[in-house]
Write an enzyme that holds these catalytic residues in place. Structure first.
Site, short mmCIF file in Angstrom:
data_model
loop_
_atom_site.label_atom_id
_atom_site.label_comp_id
_atom_site.label_asym_id
_atom_site.label_seq_id
_atom_site.Cartn_x
_atom_site.Cartn_y
_atom_site.Cartn_z
NE ARG A 123 36.98 10.63 -48.78
CZ ARG A 123 36.29 11.73 -49.01
NH1 ARG A 123 35.39 12.13 -48.13
NH2 ARG A 123 36.49 12.43 -50.11
CB ILE A 124 34.93 5.98 -41.74
CG1 ILE A 124 35.74 7.28 -41.63
CG2 ILE A 124 35.20 5.08 -40.53
CD1 ILE A 124 35.30 8.20 -40.52
CG ASP A 175 24.99 4.14 -47.76
OD1 ASP A 175 24.17 4.79 -48.44
OD2 ASP A 175 26.04 4.65 -47.29
NE ARG A 209 30.52 14.81 -35.92
CZ ARG A 209 31.72 14.45 -36.34
NH1 ARG A 209 32.19 13.24 -36.05
NH2 ARG A 209 32.46 15.28 -37.07
CG ASP A 238 35.91 7.94 -30.25
OD1 ASP A 238 36.63 8.00 -29.23
OD2 ASP A 238 36.12 8.62 -31.28
CD GLU A 295 31.99 14.75 -28.96
OE1 GLU A 295 33.10 14.30 -29.25
OE2 GLU A 295 30.96 14.47 -29.60
CG HIS A 303 35.32 12.83 -31.04
ND1 HIS A 303 34.36 13.78 -31.32
CD2 HIS A 303 35.63 12.26 -32.23
CE1 HIS A 303 34.11 13.79 -32.63
NE2 HIS A 303 34.88 12.88 -33.19
#
Length: 339
Positions: free
Chosen positions: A172-173, A192, A250, A273, A278, A297
């Site tokens: 979607r992004i 993809d 991620r 980001d 993390e 993030h």
């Protein structure tokens, strides 16, 4: 006309502390109160050991409206919710709380991933445009020199005219990023493995070719076993000098140990980001490298952008009450190749 009090479904809010207050406006709460039998003041933070009031609400709930920090819906939790029929998630991925037991019990699930995709795509567009202009390096250099300089001469290899942007993942992004890039004068490459016909204006290529041809590589693939460190040593080495790597997906999708030498040498730039872990260790070079923009993030929904996710979630509750299909239904099969 709203349903009568007698036939309104019972709804329970289930999310982390403080999330509901940031997520919903008074208007959202009023719509939920009109649509369902729910106490908008009650927010369940822990469904594994609910207090008496929460346990009673869970036992009656036909719909759970969840967001960040929601309790995983294990068989034990679902046993306390015998009337549950639907989970409406007012955020992106449902993988953190929707378990196999939910699908086994035939629960309907929807998420606001589409609403959350827009701010991530907007962040990415800004990062791409800044990367092409060399804004990060120019800003650092300007702060160092603090004097007049031959900026046009120094920036002769920069600019966004016919720059090649590689989008990794038609999520979607990823697709929203492609949509936002269309008004600009970019060549857009897409990788993809699940896409056979690329979106208009894009060229479908292999991952290695994308990395070798792009001067900006933006990662939008989901976190799956097959995508772990998909941007690895070979892909990083293939990127031309001066390429900017953008990761808003991620951290585990990028091999950071392989990336660091390219950043330390200044050969590549990065806008990160997300990282792996993390929170980078205190001594990580990512904190101080002049060619790295590190953000906590925040590409996804924050501040007033949360209201867009709330709006989508409330809209899904309205569809449920009317007996309609969800606009953004999530199925178990979707999770094998989505976030």
């Amino acid at each position: 006309m709203h349903p009568t009090t007698d036939n309104r479904p019972s709804l329970l809010l289930a999310m982390g502390p403080g999330v509901a207050d940031r997520l919903f406006t008074g208007a959202h709460r009023a719509r939920l109160a009109a649509l369902t039998r729910t106490d908008p003041r009650l927010v369940a933070h822990d469904l594994t050991a609910p207090d008496a009031r929460t346990a009673a609400a869970l036992a009656e709930a036909e719909v759970l409206l969840t967001c960040w920090g929601a309790t995983p819906l294990t068989p034990e939790v679902l046993d306390r919710a015998p009337r549950l029929r639907a989970v409406v998630h007012a955020a992106g991925s449902v993988k953190h709380h929707v378990t196999d037991a939910c699908w086994e019990r035939g629960l309907r699930v929807t998420s606001a991933a589409a609403a959350n995709a827009l701010p991530v795509a907007e962040y990415t567009l800004a990062a791409i445009l800044f990367a092409g202009k060399g804004v990060l390096r120019s800003a650092r250099r300007y702060a160092e020199l603090r004097t007049d300089h031959a900026w046009l001469e120094e920036s002769a290899d920069r600019g966004n005219h016919r720059r090649t942007v590689g989008v990794v993942g038609a999520s979607r992004i990823g697709r929203r990023v492609i949509d936002l890039l269309r008004p600009f004068d970019f060549e857009i490459l897409l990788y993809d493995p699940y896409v056979e016909v690329p979106p208009p204006g894009t060229e479908l290529v292999g991952l290695d070719e994308l990395c070798a041809r792009s001067t900006v590589v933006s990662v939008h693939a989901p976190q799956l076993p097959s995508t772990h460190r998909m941007i690895g040593a070979a892909q990083l080495a293939a990127m031309p000098d001066g390429t900017t790597l953008i990761n808003t997906s991620r951290g585990s999708l990028v091999d950071e140990p392989a990336l660091l030498p390219h950043l330390l040498s200044g050969r590549l730039d990065a806008v990160l980001d997300v990282t792996d872990p993390e929170l980078p260790p205190p001594g990580s070079p990512l904190w101080t490298l002049p060619n790295v923009l590190l953000t906590p993030h925040v590409a996804g929904s924050l501040g007033n952008e949360l209201h867009r996710m709330a709006e989508q979630a409330v809209g899904e509750v309205e569809r449920y009450v009317r007996g309609e299909a969800f606009a953004e239904e999530v199925r178990a099969s979707d999770l094998t190749r989505s976030a």
